[in-house]
Scaffold this motif. Structure first.
Motif, PDB file in Angstrom:
ATOM      1  N   GLU A  16      -9.518   2.480  -6.010  1.00 28.79           N
ATOM      2  CA  GLU A  16      -8.392   1.669  -6.664  1.00 28.79           C
ATOM      3  C   GLU A  16      -7.618   1.109  -5.619  1.00 28.79           C
ATOM      4  OE1 GLU A  16      -6.404   4.248  -9.521  1.00 28.79           O
ATOM      5  OE2 GLU A  16      -8.539   4.665 -10.349  1.00 28.79           O
ATOM      6  N   MET A  17      -7.450   1.597  -4.321  1.00 32.71           N
ATOM      7  CA  MET A  17      -6.514   0.867  -3.561  1.00 32.71           C
ATOM      8  C   MET A  17      -7.058  -0.516  -2.940  1.00 32.71           C
ATOM      9  SD  MET A  17      -4.098   2.652  -2.860  1.00 32.71           S
ATOM     10  CE  MET A  17      -3.146   2.515  -1.257  1.00 32.71           C
TER      11      MET A  17
ATOM     12  N   SER B  68      -4.758   2.375 -22.411  1.00 31.23           N
ATOM     13  CA  SER B  68      -4.929   3.009 -21.015  1.00 31.23           C
ATOM     14  C   SER B  68      -5.568   1.935 -20.188  1.00 31.23           C
ATOM     15  CB  SER B  68      -6.099   4.099 -21.634  1.00 31.23           C
ATOM     16  OG  SER B  68      -7.246   3.256 -21.830  1.00 31.23           O
ATOM     17  N   PHE B  69      -5.587   0.826 -20.585  1.00 29.42           N
ATOM     18  CA  PHE B  69      -5.871  -0.214 -19.346  1.00 29.42           C
ATOM     19  C   PHE B  69      -4.697  -0.836 -18.823  1.00 29.42           C
ATOM     20  CE2 PHE B  69      -9.571   0.325 -22.347  1.00 29.42           C
ATOM     21  CZ  PHE B  69     -10.511   0.789 -21.345  1.00 29.42           C
ATOM     22  N   ALA B  70      -3.571  -0.387 -19.161  1.00 26.94           N
ATOM     23  CA  ALA B  70      -2.463  -1.039 -18.641  1.00 26.94           C
ATOM     24  C   ALA B  70      -2.398  -0.962 -17.015  1.00 26.94           C
ATOM     25  CB  ALA B  70      -1.329  -0.218 -19.131  1.00 26.94           C
TER      26      ALA B  70
ATOM     27  N   SER C  78     -13.434   0.964 -12.323  1.00 28.76           N
ATOM     28  CA  SER C  78     -12.603   1.742 -12.939  1.00 28.76           C
ATOM     29  C   SER C  78     -12.636   1.719 -14.481  1.00 28.76           C
ATOM     30  CB  SER C  78     -11.119   1.639 -12.525  1.00 28.76           C
ATOM     31  OG  SER C  78     -10.361   0.966 -13.315  1.00 28.76           O
TER      32      SER C  78
ATOM     33  N   PHE D  46      -9.158   7.099  -5.848  1.00 28.15           N
ATOM     34  CA  PHE D  46      -8.018   6.651  -5.322  1.00 28.15           C
ATOM     35  C   PHE D  46      -8.375   5.340  -4.233  1.00 28.15           C
ATOM     36  CE2 PHE D  46      -5.136   7.189  -1.552  1.00 28.15           C
ATOM     37  CZ  PHE D  46      -4.069   6.705  -2.111  1.00 28.15           C
TER      38      PHE D  46
ATOM     39  N   LYS E 151      -4.224   7.805 -12.527  1.00 28.35           N
ATOM     40  CA  LYS E 151      -4.649   6.376 -12.337  1.00 28.35           C
ATOM     41  C   LYS E 151      -4.099   5.238 -12.846  1.00 28.35           C
ATOM     42  CE  LYS E 151      -8.478   4.992 -14.204  1.00 28.35           C
ATOM     43  NZ  LYS E 151      -8.026   4.072 -15.379  1.00 28.35           N
TER      44      LYS E 151
ATOM     45  N   ARG F  59      -0.940  11.556  -9.166  1.00 31.61           N
ATOM     46  CA  ARG F  59      -2.083  11.794  -9.404  1.00 31.61           C
ATOM     47  C   ARG F  59      -2.707  11.321 -10.616  1.00 31.61           C
ATOM     48  NH1 ARG F  59      -5.697  15.705  -6.957  1.00 31.61           N
ATOM     49  NH2 ARG F  59      -4.888  15.480  -4.861  1.00 31.61           N
TER      50      ARG F  59
ATOM     51  N   PHE G  98     -10.705  12.689  -7.071  1.00 33.00           N
ATOM     52  CA  PHE G  98      -9.439  12.023  -6.836  1.00 33.00           C
ATOM     53  C   PHE G  98      -9.579  11.230  -5.505  1.00 33.00           C
ATOM     54  CE2 PHE G  98      -5.177  11.608  -5.183  1.00 33.00           C
ATOM     55  CZ  PHE G  98      -4.603  10.970  -6.272  1.00 33.00           C
TER      56      PHE G  98
ATOM     57  N   ALA H  33      -5.175  -2.999  -4.637  1.00 31.99           N
ATOM     58  CA  ALA H  33      -3.753  -3.177  -4.261  1.00 31.99           C
ATOM     59  C   ALA H  33      -3.605  -4.214  -3.242  1.00 31.99           C
ATOM     60  CB  ALA H  33      -3.099  -1.745  -4.021  1.00 31.99           C
TER      61      ALA H  33
ATOM     62  N   ASN I 125       1.829   2.077  -3.583  1.00 30.53           N
ATOM     63  CA  ASN I 125       0.716   2.539  -4.474  1.00 30.53           C
ATOM     64  C   ASN I 125       0.361   3.844  -3.803  1.00 30.53           C
ATOM     65  OD1 ASN I 125      -0.922   0.669  -6.309  1.00 30.53           O
ATOM     66  ND2 ASN I 125       0.075  -0.533  -4.546  1.00 30.53           N
ATOM     67  N   LEU I 126       0.511   4.079  -2.618  1.00 33.97           N
ATOM     68  CA  LEU I 126       0.122   5.323  -1.963  1.00 33.97           C
ATOM     69  C   LEU I 126       0.790   6.535  -2.501  1.00 33.97           C
ATOM     70  CD1 LEU I 126      -2.038   6.295   0.389  1.00 33.97           C
ATOM     71  CD2 LEU I 126      -0.024   6.332   1.619  1.00 33.97           C
TER      72      LEU I 126
ATOM     73  N   ARG J 108       0.730   7.036  -6.363  1.00 32.86           N
ATOM     74  CA  ARG J 108      -0.580   7.778  -6.763  1.00 32.86           C
ATOM     75  C   ARG J 108      -0.570   8.910  -6.158  1.00 32.86           C
ATOM     76  NH1 ARG J 108      -4.183   2.931  -8.316  1.00 32.86           N
ATOM     77  NH2 ARG J 108      -2.745   1.296  -8.085  1.00 32.86           N
ATOM     78  N   LEU J 109      -0.115   9.382  -5.242  1.00 30.74           N
ATOM     79  CA  LEU J 109      -0.288  10.719  -4.611  1.00 30.74           C
ATOM     80  C   LEU J 109       0.627  11.576  -5.443  1.00 30.74           C
ATOM     81  CD1 LEU J 109      -0.752  10.547  -0.660  1.00 30.74           C
ATOM     82  CD2 LEU J 109      -2.349  10.856  -2.407  1.00 30.74           C
TER      83      LEU J 109
ATOM     84  N   MET K 191       0.824  -1.270   0.071  1.00 28.72           N
ATOM     85  CA  MET K 191      -0.145   0.102  -0.009  1.00 28.72           C
ATOM     86  C   MET K 191       0.925   1.223  -0.081  1.00 28.72           C
ATOM     87  SD  MET K 191      -2.953  -1.172   0.112  1.00 28.72           S
ATOM     88  CE  MET K 191      -4.384  -0.483   0.689  1.00 28.72           C
TER      89      MET K 191
ATOM     90  N   THR L 221      -4.739   1.284 -13.411  1.00 23.12           N
ATOM     91  CA  THR L 221      -5.418  -0.032 -13.227  1.00 23.12           C
ATOM     92  C   THR L 221      -4.825  -1.211 -13.600  1.00 23.12           C
ATOM     93  OG1 THR L 221      -6.884   0.676 -14.986  1.00 23.12           O
ATOM     94  CG2 THR L 221      -7.890   0.940 -12.911  1.00 23.12           C
TER      95      THR L 221
END
Lengths: 282, 309
Positions: free
Chosen positions: B109-110, B307-309, B175, B106, A278, A276, B102, B113, A268-269, A272-273, A265, A280
């Motif tokens: 999406e976590m 874009s789906f990477a 997503s 976010f 996305k 900014r 956001f 993870a 990832n945190l 992403r922060l 995490m 997936t």
């Protein structure tokens, strides 16, 4: 009529808010339980000691730790990255810089598809190819399986990062007579932080893999003992101790989950922060 | 101009081409090795997935119960997870204040993870007792007239596995659906408003219709994920190779069969059965993803495939 429509509108729109809450509650619950249960079982010894015997009322067991599992996961992820990062980045370069043809599209398509293949299948593949051939679970088999899982992820994120570099840069470079390969290197250096981001996310992803590790690297209750031997991993112990029903082992499973979550995490945190953006895995 | 075809240029081009071909080679190897290593049970044909006999002495290995488990748990995950995911996607794309977009996307999406084995740990120790003692008895008292909710309630069962799969599926489906919704041109929404539609009517009548291929693709990808998910399911489904009527009974899936029996598979036929179970997973998830990608590529004409990477 007007009033009914307005009420229906309000109800439907608030349903989506409920959906968001339903989606976020499990995340909060998981983070809460892993933190609370993990912290009480974690200590310096967790990182330096070997796993304890199962505790019972007659025979209390010393707390022990999962030091060998931390070591094993670091080794597996490190070696896997040595395979997955170069292969993934270079094939990303091909897709973005040279792949504007049918073959490039095919590679892109297969890369997207491979991301969706269950990781247990990858484990089974190298179980058949390496473990059965050499009659032993091994660090090598585990690293290759995890590295293979990284390739399509890194390749996709690299290709996306390179494609985000403006074309004017490529045009300016070739207009100056710079060769194509040097232009490609320029584009890569321009996108290097996004490429690194993609690699980090891939590392976070494979660090939490369990099934492919079980099938290839096996398990061990001792420290690393060579590339051809089985090795311990955090995810193996989390799985095995979670289902053991033995209290001191279950506690260690929570502690292992906490360490894993902090790393996964955390990556990832930060990623992403900072970006900014996305990302997936879909 | 004579130096246009420089040596280094062609070497570099060849290098990246060769490395990128690893992805093609890998795809071929997946199918080749799994087919080769499951030769013993492949010979029995469809009996492998249509029969329920599992006899180690006689060397008969058939996985209908496991296939049933994979299908049922994925179906529960889709039924519970897809509506929530689409709700999240609609919220993020149509209603969410800009400042919250956001942080919320976010957080969602976590969820993707969190490692599968941690879902398993949490599901096993926290969620499954809660469901077993607090939720399922209540559900049974209202829905017990349906055979799937009747009978004894076990701690680990199809339902628990399906619920956790639904949670794991949300970030992926949400997503990709959100991307599809955000790609709908504003003119579609404005046209509905101009006809006097409320916001929810605009979403239902024009936005969802326009984004439908992308949403369907996201469901396919989510299904592929759920069908092959291993650790969380292995820890939550109870490991009984049966086809019970009730969802509160323990079961087994193809993936959990692999995770629990690869080490015991010492005879050629047993080993072949475990590997053929993997082949079924490979085939189903491959087709689900190919279908989804084809859909996405058709909708975006290939522009946004990366874009789906």
């Amino acid at each position: 009529m007007k009033a009914t429509r307005r009420i229906v509108d309000k109800v439907l729109l608030s349903l989506t808010t409920v959906a968001v809450i339903i989606a976020i509650v499990p995340l909060v619950a998981i983070i809460f339980y892993v933190t609370v249960k993990g912290i009480s079982a974690i200590s310096i010894g967790f990182f330096t000691e070997l796993p304890p015997l199962p505790a019972s009322k007659l025979q209390p067991s010393p707390p022990g730790g999962l030091g060998n599992a931390v070591q094993g996961t670091l080794i597996l992820v490190g070696l896997a990255s040595a395979i997955g990062v170069p292969v993934g980045v270079l094939s990303g370069v091909y897709i973005s810089e040279y792949g504007r043809n049918a073959y490039g599209n095919a590679i892109r398509f297969l890369g997207d598809t491979l991301v969706g293949i269950p990781s247990v299948v990858t484990g089974l593949l190298f179980f058949g190819l390496i473990v059965l051939t050499f009659r032993s679970y091994s660090v090598i088999a585990g690293s290759i399986a995890l590295g293979t899982l990284m390739i399509p992820i890194v390749s996709n994120t690299t290709a996306a990062a390179l494609q985000a570099v403006p074309n004017s840069l490529r045009e300016a470079s070739s207009a100056l007579g710079v060769r194509k390969w040097r232009t490609s290197l320029l584009i890569i250096s321009h996108a290097q932080s996004s490429i690194a981001t993609g690699c980090l996310l891939a590392v976070a992803r494979i660090a939490g893999e369990t099934a492919p590790v079980l099938l290839t690297a096996g398990a061990s209750n001792y420290w690393y003992s060579g590339l051809g031997a089985p090795i311990a991993s955090l995810t193996y112990y989390i799985y095995n101790y979670a289902v053991s029903g033995t209290s001191n082992w279950v506690n260690l499973a929570w502690a292992g989950a906490l360490v894993l979550m902090v790393v996964v995490m955390g990556i990832n945190l930060v990623v992403r922060l900072v970006t900014r953006k996305k990302y997936t895995y879909g | 101009m004579a130096r246009k075809f420089s040596k280094v240029d062609s070497i570099f081009r060849f290098l990246v081409l060769a490395v990128a071909s690893a992805i093609v080679v890998l795809t071929v190897i997946y199918f080749y090795v799994l087919i080769k290593d499951s030769a013993v049970t492949l010979r029995t044909g469809l009996a492998f997935i249509t029969g329920s006999t599992w006899n180690e002495e006689k060397g008969i290995f058939e996985v209908l119960p496991e296939l049933y488990g994979s299908v049922v748990t994925s179906a529960i995950a889709l039924l519970l997870g897809v509506p929530v995911s689409i709700g999240v996607a609609i919220f993020l794309s149509e209603q969410c204040p800009r400042r919250l977009r956001f942080p919320i996307s976010f957080l969602v999406e976590m969820l993707a993870a969190v490692p599968s084995v941690v879902y398993g740990l949490w599901g096993l120790i926290v969620l499954s007792p809660l469901l077993e003692y607090k939720v399922y008895p209540v559900a049974q008292s209202y829905l017990g007239f349906l055979p799937i909710f009747r009978g004894r309630i076990f701690g680990l069962n199809f339902m628990t596995a399906g619920i956790v799969l639904a949670i794991m599926m949300i970030p992926i489906v949400a997503s990709i659906s959100k991307d599809a919704l955000m790609a709908v041109p504003d003119s579609q929404r404005e046209a509905s408003y101009a006809l006097g539609a409320t916001r929810s009517e605009a979403v239902r009548m024009s936005v969802l219709k326009y984004a439908r291929p992308g949403i369907i693709a996201s469901v396919f990808i989510g299904f592929g994920r759920a069908f092959g998910e291993t650790m969380a399911v292995t820890m939550l489904i109870g490991g009984a190779p049966d086809i019970p009527k009730s969802l509160f009974y323990p079961g087994q899936t193809l993936a959990s069969l692999i995770a629990t029996s690869y080490a015991d598979a010492l005879t050629p036929a047993y080993r072949s059965a475990v590997i053929e179970a993997g082949l079924v997973l490979l085939l189903v998830s491959f087709l689900a993803n190919v279908a989804a990608r084809t859909w996405i590529v058709r909708v975006t004409k290939g522009r946004e495939a990366a874009s789906f990477a």
